[in-house]
Motif scaffolding. Structure first.
Motif, PDB file in Angstrom:
ATOM      1  N   GLN A 197       0.723  -0.928   0.364  1.00 52.48           N
ATOM      2  CA  GLN A 197      -0.270   0.198  -0.055  1.00 52.48           C
ATOM      3  C   GLN A 197       0.934   1.440   0.202  1.00 52.48           C
ATOM      4  N   GLN A 198       2.211   1.515   0.466  1.00 53.79           N
ATOM      5  CA  GLN A 198       3.177   2.514   0.357  1.00 53.79           C
ATOM      6  C   GLN A 198       3.207   2.820  -1.070  1.00 53.79           C
ATOM      7  N   PRO A 199       3.722   3.945  -1.851  1.00 58.57           N
ATOM      8  CA  PRO A 199       4.115   4.418  -3.081  1.00 58.57           C
ATOM      9  C   PRO A 199       5.359   4.263  -3.330  1.00 58.57           C
ATOM     10  N   GLY A 200       5.925   3.047  -4.102  1.00 52.36           N
ATOM     11  CA  GLY A 200       7.412   3.481  -4.678  1.00 52.36           C
ATOM     12  C   GLY A 200       8.611   1.980  -3.864  1.00 52.36           C
ATOM     13  N   ARG A 201       7.453   1.384  -3.058  1.00 51.08           N
ATOM     14  CA  ARG A 201       7.367   0.169  -2.461  1.00 51.08           C
ATOM     15  C   ARG A 201       7.482  -1.101  -2.848  1.00 51.08           C
ATOM     16  N   ARG A 202       8.083  -2.172  -2.689  1.00 49.81           N
ATOM     17  CA  ARG A 202       7.739  -3.493  -3.770  1.00 49.81           C
ATOM     18  C   ARG A 202       6.598  -4.109  -3.659  1.00 49.81           C
ATOM     19  N   PRO A 203       5.805  -4.291  -4.687  1.00 49.59           N
ATOM     20  CA  PRO A 203       4.091  -4.295  -4.562  1.00 49.59           C
ATOM     21  C   PRO A 203       4.431  -6.234  -3.900  1.00 49.59           C
ATOM     22  N   ALA A 204       3.207  -6.409  -3.231  1.00 49.13           N
ATOM     23  CA  ALA A 204       3.441  -7.120  -2.227  1.00 49.13           C
ATOM     24  C   ALA A 204       3.431  -9.230  -3.741  1.00 49.13           C
ATOM     25  N   PRO A 205       3.997  -9.966  -3.363  1.00 46.16           N
ATOM     26  CA  PRO A 205       3.752 -10.625  -4.143  1.00 46.16           C
ATOM     27  C   PRO A 205       2.604 -11.597  -4.616  1.00 46.16           C
ATOM     28  N   PHE A 206       2.655 -11.883  -6.419  1.00 41.31           N
ATOM     29  CA  PHE A 206       1.151 -12.177  -6.555  1.00 41.31           C
ATOM     30  C   PHE A 206       0.960 -13.812  -6.752  1.00 41.31           C
ATOM     31  N   GLU A 207      -0.727 -13.173  -6.984  1.00 40.45           N
ATOM     32  CA  GLU A 207      -0.792 -15.194  -6.851  1.00 40.45           C
ATOM     33  C   GLU A 207      -0.505 -16.100  -7.703  1.00 40.45           C
ATOM     34  N   GLY A 208      -0.535 -17.681  -7.303  1.00 39.48           N
ATOM     35  CA  GLY A 208       0.698 -18.008  -7.965  1.00 39.48           C
ATOM     36  C   GLY A 208       2.117 -17.634  -8.644  1.00 39.48           C
ATOM     37  N   ARG A 209       2.594 -16.521  -7.998  1.00 45.01           N
ATOM     38  CA  ARG A 209       4.088 -16.728  -7.865  1.00 45.01           C
ATOM     39  C   ARG A 209       5.393 -17.612  -6.993  1.00 45.01           C
ATOM     40  N   ASP A 210       4.490 -18.276  -6.093  1.00 40.51           N
ATOM     41  CA  ASP A 210       5.390 -19.563  -5.379  1.00 40.51           C
ATOM     42  C   ASP A 210       5.135 -20.643  -6.218  1.00 40.51           C
ATOM     43  N   GLU A 211       4.161 -20.898  -7.549  1.00 40.78           N
ATOM     44  CA  GLU A 211       4.098 -22.191  -8.229  1.00 40.78           C
ATOM     45  C   GLU A 211       5.187 -21.802  -9.045  1.00 40.78           C
ATOM     46  N   LEU A 212       4.680 -20.360  -9.893  1.00 40.51           N
ATOM     47  CA  LEU A 212       5.166 -20.063 -11.132  1.00 40.51           C
ATOM     48  C   LEU A 212       7.136 -20.210 -10.576  1.00 40.51           C
ATOM     49  N   ASP A 213       7.666 -19.734  -9.159  1.00 41.44           N
ATOM     50  CA  ASP A 213       9.011 -20.300  -9.328  1.00 41.44           C
ATOM     51  C   ASP A 213       9.572 -21.444  -8.939  1.00 41.44           C
ATOM     52  N   ARG A 214       8.473 -22.457  -8.867  1.00 46.75           N
ATOM     53  CA  ARG A 214       9.013 -24.027  -8.500  1.00 46.75           C
ATOM     54  C   ARG A 214       8.768 -24.666  -9.313  1.00 46.75           C
ATOM     55  N   ALA A 215       7.853 -24.244 -10.314  1.00 45.64           N
ATOM     56  CA  ALA A 215       8.092 -24.722 -11.917  1.00 45.64           C
ATOM     57  C   ALA A 215       9.526 -24.541 -12.506  1.00 45.64           C
ATOM     58  N   TRP A 216       9.538 -22.621 -11.998  1.00 46.44           N
ATOM     59  CA  TRP A 216      10.973 -22.018 -12.844  1.00 46.44           C
ATOM     60  C   TRP A 216      12.651 -22.726 -12.531  1.00 46.44           C
ATOM     61  N   ALA A 217      12.302 -22.714 -11.385  1.00 48.72           N
ATOM     62  CA  ALA A 217      13.569 -24.283 -10.300  1.00 48.72           C
ATOM     63  C   ALA A 217      13.249 -25.353 -11.200  1.00 48.72           C
ATOM     64  N   GLN A 218      12.148 -26.120 -11.191  1.00 51.78           N
ATOM     65  CA  GLN A 218      12.289 -27.451 -11.857  1.00 51.78           C
ATOM     66  C   GLN A 218      12.587 -27.273 -13.102  1.00 51.78           C
ATOM     67  N   TYR A 219      12.059 -26.077 -14.075  1.00 50.50           N
ATOM     68  CA  TYR A 219      12.523 -26.545 -15.466  1.00 50.50           C
ATOM     69  C   TYR A 219      14.050 -26.431 -15.316  1.00 50.50           C
ATOM     70  N   ARG A 220      14.875 -25.673 -14.712  1.00 50.27           N
ATOM     71  CA  ARG A 220      16.015 -25.157 -14.944  1.00 50.27           C
ATOM     72  C   ARG A 220      16.693 -26.578 -14.239  1.00 50.27           C
ATOM     73  N   LYS A 221      16.752 -26.893 -13.624  1.00 45.26           N
ATOM     74  CA  LYS A 221      16.802 -28.459 -12.790  1.00 45.26           C
ATOM     75  C   LYS A 221      16.523 -29.050 -13.802  1.00 45.26           C
ATOM     76  N   ALA A 222      15.117 -29.642 -14.591  1.00 43.90           N
ATOM     77  CA  ALA A 222      15.953 -30.588 -15.655  1.00 43.90           C
ATOM     78  C   ALA A 222      16.630 -30.948 -16.924  1.00 43.90           C
ATOM     79  N   LEU A 223      16.740 -28.955 -17.387  1.00 41.97           N
ATOM     80  CA  LEU A 223      17.043 -28.925 -18.624  1.00 41.97           C
ATOM     81  C   LEU A 223      19.434 -29.437 -17.559  1.00 41.97           C
ATOM     82  N   ARG A 224      18.940 -28.473 -16.337  1.00 43.37           N
ATOM     83  CA  ARG A 224      20.562 -29.265 -16.476  1.00 43.37           C
ATOM     84  C   ARG A 224      20.678 -30.637 -16.328  1.00 43.37           C
ATOM     85  N   GLY A 225      20.046 -31.577 -16.505  1.00 37.29           N
ATOM     86  CA  GLY A 225      20.049 -32.699 -16.377  1.00 37.29           C
ATOM     87  C   GLY A 225      19.962 -32.507 -17.527  1.00 37.29           C
ATOM     88  N   LEU A 226      19.749 -33.015 -18.121  1.00 38.51           N
ATOM     89  CA  LEU A 226      18.910 -33.049 -19.437  1.00 38.51           C
ATOM     90  C   LEU A 226      20.643 -33.114 -20.489  1.00 38.51           C
TER      91      LEU A 226
END
Length: 123
Positions: A9-38
């Protein structure tokens, strides 16, 4: 009020994380891990397996760029941005109208283009 709500609610401050952010972060980490494994398996195994890495990475890049474009278009279409564009357009129209009154054909052409009339055939 929680600290997260305070920050949102404070101008100029980083907004709260959006809905689905945790899932997105987990999917991104899983993708990167899988690509490194490949990649690792390709180096250990065979060229055919290794050749799949850039293909999968290119497809992911294409999808992410499309989604980034969708997000940018949604942000550009926000009410705040529409109002800002309207103010900018009004500020542009004022000097153009003055130039049209003074007889400028270029200014008249620009105003027609702003009005959605497109070009008058002149290149």
């Amino acid at each position: 009020m929680s600290e997260t709500q305070d920050n949102a609610q404070q101008p100029g401050r980083r907004p709260a994380p959006f809905e689905g952010r945790d899932e997105l972060d987990r999917a991104w980490a899983q993708y990167r891990k899988a690509l490194r494994g490949l990649l690792r398996e390709g180096h250990r195994s065979d060229a055919e397996t290794l050749a799949r890495v850039p293909v999968i990475a290119a497809e992911a890049t294409e999808v992410l760029l499309r989604l980034a474009s969708d997000a940018n278009a949604a942000a550009a279409g926000s009410e705040r941005n529409r109002k800002a564009r309207a103010r900018q357009e009004a500020a542009l129209r004022r000097p153009l109208r003055k130039l049209v009154r003074q007889g400028s054909p270029a200014a008249a052409r620009m105003l027609r283009q702003l009005d959605g009339g497109g070009s008058d055939g002149a290149a």
